[in-house]
Design a protein around this motif. Sequence first.
Motif, PDB file in Angstrom:
ATOM      1  N   ARG A 267       0.819  -1.209   0.000  1.00 44.55           N
ATOM      2  CA  ARG A 267       0.000   0.000   0.000  1.00 44.55           C
ATOM      3  C   ARG A 267       0.856   1.265   0.000  1.00 44.55           C
ATOM      4  O   ARG A 267       0.602   2.217  -0.739  1.00 44.55           O
ATOM      5  N   VAL A 268       1.934   1.251   0.803  1.00 47.24           N
ATOM      6  CA  VAL A 268       2.774   2.437   0.902  1.00 47.24           C
ATOM      7  C   VAL A 268       3.509   2.688  -0.411  1.00 47.24           C
ATOM      8  O   VAL A 268       3.759   3.846  -0.792  1.00 47.24           O
ATOM      9  N   ALA A 288      -7.752   3.601 -10.185  1.00 45.79           N
ATOM     10  CA  ALA A 288      -9.138   3.374 -10.595  1.00 45.79           C
ATOM     11  C   ALA A 288      -9.643   2.018 -10.117  1.00 45.79           C
ATOM     12  O   ALA A 288     -10.834   1.858  -9.836  1.00 45.79           O
ATOM     13  N   THR A 289      -8.760   1.051  -9.982  1.00 50.12           N
ATOM     14  CA  THR A 289      -9.179  -0.278  -9.512  1.00 50.12           C
ATOM     15  C   THR A 289      -9.274  -0.341  -7.994  1.00 50.12           C
ATOM     16  O   THR A 289      -9.804  -1.311  -7.455  1.00 50.12           O
ATOM     17  N   GLY A 290      -8.752   0.674  -7.287  1.00 46.89           N
ATOM     18  CA  GLY A 290      -8.746   0.639  -5.826  1.00 46.89           C
ATOM     19  C   GLY A 290      -7.720  -0.319  -5.283  1.00 46.89           C
ATOM     20  O   GLY A 290      -7.954  -1.016  -4.277  1.00 46.89           O
ATOM     21  N   ALA A 291      -6.543  -0.369  -5.899  1.00 46.02           N
ATOM     22  CA  ALA A 291      -5.518  -1.349  -5.530  1.00 46.02           C
ATOM     23  C   ALA A 291      -5.040  -1.148  -4.097  1.00 46.02           C
ATOM     24  O   ALA A 291      -4.723  -0.035  -3.678  1.00 46.02           O
ATOM     25  N   ALA A 292      -5.003  -2.234  -3.332  1.00 44.41           N
ATOM     26  CA  ALA A 292      -4.389  -2.241  -2.008  1.00 44.41           C
ATOM     27  C   ALA A 292      -2.993  -2.840  -2.071  1.00 44.41           C
ATOM     28  O   ALA A 292      -2.136  -2.552  -1.236  1.00 44.41           O
ATOM     29  N   SER A 293      -2.744  -3.693  -3.035  1.00 47.47           N
ATOM     30  CA  SER A 293      -1.414  -4.229  -3.324  1.00 47.47           C
ATOM     31  C   SER A 293      -1.420  -4.676  -4.780  1.00 47.47           C
ATOM     32  O   SER A 293      -2.478  -4.938  -5.358  1.00 47.47           O
ATOM     33  N   ALA A 294      -0.226  -4.741  -5.360  1.00 50.13           N
ATOM     34  CA  ALA A 294      -0.129  -5.078  -6.781  1.00 50.13           C
ATOM     35  C   ALA A 294       1.155  -5.844  -7.042  1.00 50.13           C
ATOM     36  O   ALA A 294       2.156  -5.699  -6.324  1.00 50.13           O
ATOM     37  N   ILE A 295       1.095  -6.693  -8.064  1.00 55.85           N
ATOM     38  CA  ILE A 295       2.260  -7.444  -8.531  1.00 55.85           C
ATOM     39  C   ILE A 295       2.410  -7.179 -10.025  1.00 55.85           C
ATOM     40  O   ILE A 295       1.435  -7.219 -10.768  1.00 55.85           O
ATOM     41  N   THR A 314      -7.643  -5.691  -4.080  1.00 58.60           N
ATOM     42  CA  THR A 314      -8.248  -4.484  -3.513  1.00 58.60           C
ATOM     43  C   THR A 314      -8.523  -4.597  -2.018  1.00 58.60           C
ATOM     44  O   THR A 314      -8.873  -3.600  -1.390  1.00 58.60           O
ATOM     45  N   ASP A 315      -8.378  -5.767  -1.426  1.00 63.14           N
ATOM     46  CA  ASP A 315      -8.681  -5.976  -0.005  1.00 63.14           C
ATOM     47  C   ASP A 315      -7.406  -5.764   0.813  1.00 63.14           C
ATOM     48  O   ASP A 315      -6.451  -6.534   0.691  1.00 63.14           O
ATOM     49  N   PRO A 316      -7.361  -4.729   1.681  1.00 64.44           N
ATOM     50  CA  PRO A 316      -6.150  -4.502   2.492  1.00 64.44           C
ATOM     51  C   PRO A 316      -5.851  -5.660   3.435  1.00 64.44           C
ATOM     52  O   PRO A 316      -4.692  -5.838   3.842  1.00 64.44           O
ATOM     53  N   ALA A 317      -6.866  -6.445   3.803  1.00 68.98           N
ATOM     54  CA  ALA A 317      -6.646  -7.576   4.711  1.00 68.98           C
ATOM     55  C   ALA A 317      -6.061  -8.793   3.998  1.00 68.98           C
ATOM     56  O   ALA A 317      -5.693  -9.766   4.652  1.00 68.98           O
ATOM     57  N   ARG A 318      -5.973  -8.734   2.669  1.00 68.57           N
ATOM     58  CA  ARG A 318      -5.452  -9.883   1.922  1.00 68.57           C
ATOM     59  C   ARG A 318      -4.445  -9.417   0.870  1.00 68.57           C
ATOM     60  O   ARG A 318      -4.639  -9.590  -0.334  1.00 68.57           O
ATOM     61  N   PRO A 319      -3.351  -8.799   1.320  1.00 68.14           N
ATOM     62  CA  PRO A 319      -2.379  -8.291   0.347  1.00 68.14           C
ATOM     63  C   PRO A 319      -1.567  -9.431  -0.274  1.00 68.14           C
ATOM     64  O   PRO A 319      -1.513 -10.537   0.261  1.00 68.14           O
ATOM     65  N   PHE A 320      -0.954  -9.157  -1.387  1.00 67.53           N
ATOM     66  CA  PHE A 320      -0.043 -10.111  -2.002  1.00 67.53           C
ATOM     67  C   PHE A 320       1.171 -10.308  -1.096  1.00 67.53           C
ATOM     68  O   PHE A 320       1.596  -9.398  -0.374  1.00 67.53           O
ATOM     69  N   ASP A 321       1.756 -11.513  -1.150  1.00 66.89           N
ATOM     70  CA  ASP A 321       3.003 -11.770  -0.432  1.00 66.89           C
ATOM     71  C   ASP A 321       4.037 -12.312  -1.406  1.00 66.89           C
ATOM     72  O   ASP A 321       3.799 -12.420  -2.613  1.00 66.89           O
TER      73      ASP A 321
END
Length: 586
Positions: A267-268, A288-295, A314-321
């Motif tokens: 997110r940061v 536009a997609t509301g990304a909380a994390s991206a790969i 888009t879910d902050p509780a389920r970010p990519f790892d």
Amino acid sequence: MTEGVRPGGEHERRLSAVEPALWQQVVEQLATALAVINPAGRIVAVNPAAERLLQRAAASVYGRDLHDLCHRDPGGALIPRERCPLLRALAERRSARGDDDRCLRGDGRLVQISWSATPLADDVSGVCRGMVVLIVETAADRRAGRERAERAEQSEQAERAAHTSALESLAERLTLVAEITDVLGQTLEVDEALARLSRVLVPRLADWAAVDLRVGSRQVHRVAVTGPKGRAAGQEDWRGHLPPVGEATHSPLVQVLNEGTPVLQKRVDLDAPPDSPLATVHDAFLGATGAASAITVPLGSRRQVTGALTLVRTDPARPFDTGDLDVAGDIGRRVGLVIDNARRFGRQRAVAEAMQRNLLPPLPAHGRFQLAARYQPAPPGSQVGGDWYDAFALRDGTLALVIGDVVGHDLTAAAGMAQLHGILRSLAWDHAEPTGAVVDRLDDAMHAITIVRMATLVLARVEGPDTGPWTLHWTSAGHPPPLLLTPDGNAQYLEAGQGLILGTHPYAGAPRPSAAHALPPRSTLLLYTDGLIEVPGSDLTRGLSRLRRQALALAHQPLDTMCDQLSARMPPGSTDDVALLALRLP
């Protein structure tokens, strides 16, 4: 137990010869720790419960001073022997008990215990032979032990649950990669492959997916954007040409395209300002997609980056790892390989198709006969085959018709088709022998002067004066039978004259069969390849019946119209190309 020990008082009878064994079994199964010491306080016997309490094997405690094991101060130091109540009771041959002693276990831990001791005396002489000592953990220590055991069990359960969860996550990721590999392997069309990829990735691994392909050295084209249930990311269409790829930039998309290194954005990281036009467009898409994390991972290898795959959650509780990053990187490599193969295949297919069309000859004008032909390449994603047709006048003016199919695909099949085409014309042009004999000579020469391994064909001659009557003479080398449409509304497959396909080396002395059939005026003869009647998984008889119905329905149409309609009605699912040659008599 030592000799002379009795379980009961003076009114109880003595043990019989069998009962000592039973008594030994009772002691061994006793849940309370029991030890027997000699007059010097040395251990001579312990039961299994004592082994468990002391955390020591029986053989390791025999001969040891019980006082040294069971009488320790709170710090674990030995208590002086003169202060030991057990040793005093042993010396005075009396019973004793203690409630606040500590036992040093084999694992180094002090355990709080209580004990009870009873002297053993000889029945005859009354001499003290030692003592029986019962040892019990105190309630506080047992409670602490239970708490430790519970904590250990909880920790073990948590560890097992974490291990199980990790295995399930790994299995799910491997299943996803295997499924994507299978899906991508079902097509050689880039657009279809990417559409199938997006349907698997969303929502299995991500909420949004975008695919960018390189077009030239610097240009990038966003060819696919997929979101929940097919939604678009915003009011704009995010597909199309993107700004050129720059050099020095921190944009993950630019880094992936330039260096081929996968990037995980938390997110940061998504809040960092863009530093290039391409980064600006890409960041707008993520916003536009509301990304909380991206790969973002490369398509292909680091040495050859075909494009980039961007996945969004888009879910902050389920970010990519990092595990997701590894899976996405593996998928990107596989997708890049499919795209590279598809592009290579497309180039080869285009060359083969162009070669195929250029090698097919123009149809001759032959008296009042009408001739029409069509070549329909295989559907996109399939390989171009070696289907071909030919029509030419022989030395005596007779019209020859040929339809054939070389086994193989693309350039090899097209080249083989050209070789057969030329040789067959040479063999047939100035020979009046039966058609079967001409094809036999072609079969003999094929392996020596062509690259063709096997092929099917029909060679036919239309004999008769300009005003008729006319007779068709033909032979078939494993090819689908010609279809004759007559003006009275009948359609007949000419199934005579069938022989083995070219390249199977028939037995010497067995000439290839030839056949003959009268051709009525205004009749239509159709020669075709198997792509017009065969569909994978369908019955050949059904394909022949379908062609017969369609041809009858078009029999009164102009010949060119009829050929256009038949080639356009290729059955769904067909993966082969089609050659069609039609003759209509005056």
